[in-house]
Design an enzyme around this catalytic site. Sequence first.
Site, PDB file in Angstrom:
ATOM      1  N   GLY B  88       0.820  -1.197   0.000  1.00 21.20           N
ATOM      2  CA  GLY B  88       0.000   0.000   0.000  1.00 21.20           C
ATOM      3  C   GLY B  88       0.854   1.246   0.000  1.00 21.20           C
ATOM      4  O   GLY B  88       1.934   1.257  -0.578  1.00 21.20           O
ATOM      5  N   LEU B  89       0.375   2.286   0.645  1.00 21.23           N
ATOM      6  CA  LEU B  89       1.081   3.555   0.717  1.00 21.23           C
ATOM      7  C   LEU B  89       1.393   4.110  -0.656  1.00 21.23           C
ATOM      8  O   LEU B  89       2.464   4.641  -0.888  1.00 21.23           O
ATOM      9  CB  LEU B  89       2.392   3.414   1.505  1.00 21.23           C
ATOM     10  N   CYS B  90       0.476   3.906  -1.609  1.00 20.01           N
ATOM     11  CA  CYS B  90       0.745   4.470  -2.922  1.00 20.01           C
ATOM     12  C   CYS B  90      -0.489   5.217  -3.422  1.00 20.01           C
ATOM     13  O   CYS B  90      -0.872   5.126  -4.578  1.00 20.01           O
ATOM     14  CB  CYS B  90       1.202   3.418  -3.904  1.00 20.01           C
ATOM     15  N   GLY B  91      -1.114   5.959  -2.535  1.00 23.25           N
ATOM     16  CA  GLY B  91      -2.200   6.832  -2.942  1.00 23.25           C
ATOM     17  C   GLY B  91      -3.384   6.085  -3.529  1.00 23.25           C
ATOM     18  O   GLY B  91      -3.739   5.014  -3.064  1.00 23.25           O
ATOM     19  N   LEU B  93      -3.692   4.626  -6.359  1.00 27.75           N
ATOM     20  CA  LEU B  93      -3.367   3.738  -7.480  1.00 27.75           C
ATOM     21  C   LEU B  93      -4.227   2.486  -7.511  1.00 27.75           C
ATOM     22  O   LEU B  93      -4.896   2.187  -8.503  1.00 27.75           O
ATOM     23  CB  LEU B  93      -1.882   3.369  -7.418  1.00 27.75           C
TER      24      LEU B  93
END
Lengths: 84, 289
Positions: B88-91, B93
Site C-alpha cells: 500500500g502507501l501508494c495513494g 493507485l
Amino acid sequence: MALHFELVTPEKLVRSAEVYQVVVPGTEGDFGVLEGHAPFMSTIRDGAIQVFESANSAPESIPVVGGFAEVNENGLTVLAEKAG
Amino acid sequence: MASLKELKGRIGSVKSTQKITKAKQMVAAAKLRKAQAAAEAARPYAERLGAVMASLAGKVSGDGAPKLLAGTGSDQRHLLVVVNTDKGLCGGLNSNIVKAAKLKAAELIGAGKDVQFYLVGKKGRAPIRRDYANRVGEGFDTSTVRNPGFAEAEAISAELVAMYEAGKFDVAHLIFPIFKSALAQDPTVTQLIPVPAPANAAASSAVVEYEPDEESILEELLPRYVKTQLFGALLEREASEQGASMTAMDNATRNAGDLINRLTIEYNRSRQAAITTELVEIISGAEAL
C-alpha cells in the site's frame, strides 16, 4: 562487409553490433547468416549462438534459451528469453 | 483546550510520522528510477515481437490459425486479469485499478456475459472480493519475490494459457496501470487472449522463408506474446507503484509539516496564555497587599 546483428531478451537489448557472421541454432538445424541473407524466420532451439566479428576471428559463443530468429533487410534479430 | 503536555506529545508524534513518510518517499524515488529503466529496457523486445506478430498474423489468418489467435468461437465467458500492487502507501493507485476493473466487469455483466477474476497482487483482493465474492477465481501471488520479473510473467501466462486450453474462459482482458509520470498512472484495459489481430498488418513485399512453417512459428510465438504482455504489465505496475508512492508520500510529508506548524503555534499561544495568567495573578496578589 558487415551484418547488423541484434540479440534481444525481455529484460534488455543484449547486443547490437555490426558483425561478419552469426551461426544460429535453428530448430531444424544450425544456419549461418552473412550480410545480404534472404528474408528468413526460424524458431531456435536452446543452444549457443556463435558470433564471428570478422572473417578470421574466433567465434564468440552466447548461450540462448527459447526464442526465434528473424532475418530481414535490416539484418538479423534474435529474440531469446534468456541469453548470456 | 489541550494541555501543554498533550500538545507537545502530538507534535512529537506527527514529527516521527513525517520522518517515516519522508524516508518512504526517498526510497520510492530511488526505486522509481530503477523500475523506469527496467520498463524501458523491456520495450525493444516487446516492439520487435509485436512487429513479427503483425507480419505473421497477416499471413496465417483463416482456418489454420491457432486457437490463441482465432479465439474459441464464442465470447460468453470473460476473464479479467487484474494487476494490482502488493504494497500500500501508494495513494489512489490500487483503488483506481479496482475501479477500472469493476467498470469493465459491470459492463460485461450488463451485456449478459460471464465474468471471472484472476487477481495478480495482494491489494486488489479485498476490494474486488467485496463486490464480486463468488466471481473471484484463482490468482497469482507476487508478494513473495522482491522484483517480479520474467519468471513470474512466465508462470502467470502458463497458468492462463492452460486455463484457456482447458476451456475455462473465452476472452481474457488484462487490467493494469500504465506509468505516465509520477503524478499520473492510467489504469488500462486491453484484450489479452485471444491475441488481438494487429491493426497494421504491414504486408512486407519480401518473400520470407519460414522454418519450420508459419503455423508452427506462430504457435510458438503466441504464448510468448502473452508472456511479454504480462511481463510488460508487471514492469508498468512496478513503476506506477513507486511513482504513486513517491507522490503520495510527498503529500503526506507536506501535510505533516503543515500540521506541525499549526500545532507549534497553538503550543506557543497556550504557553504564552499561561504565562500571562500567572503574571496577572502575581500582580493582583501584590496589589491586594
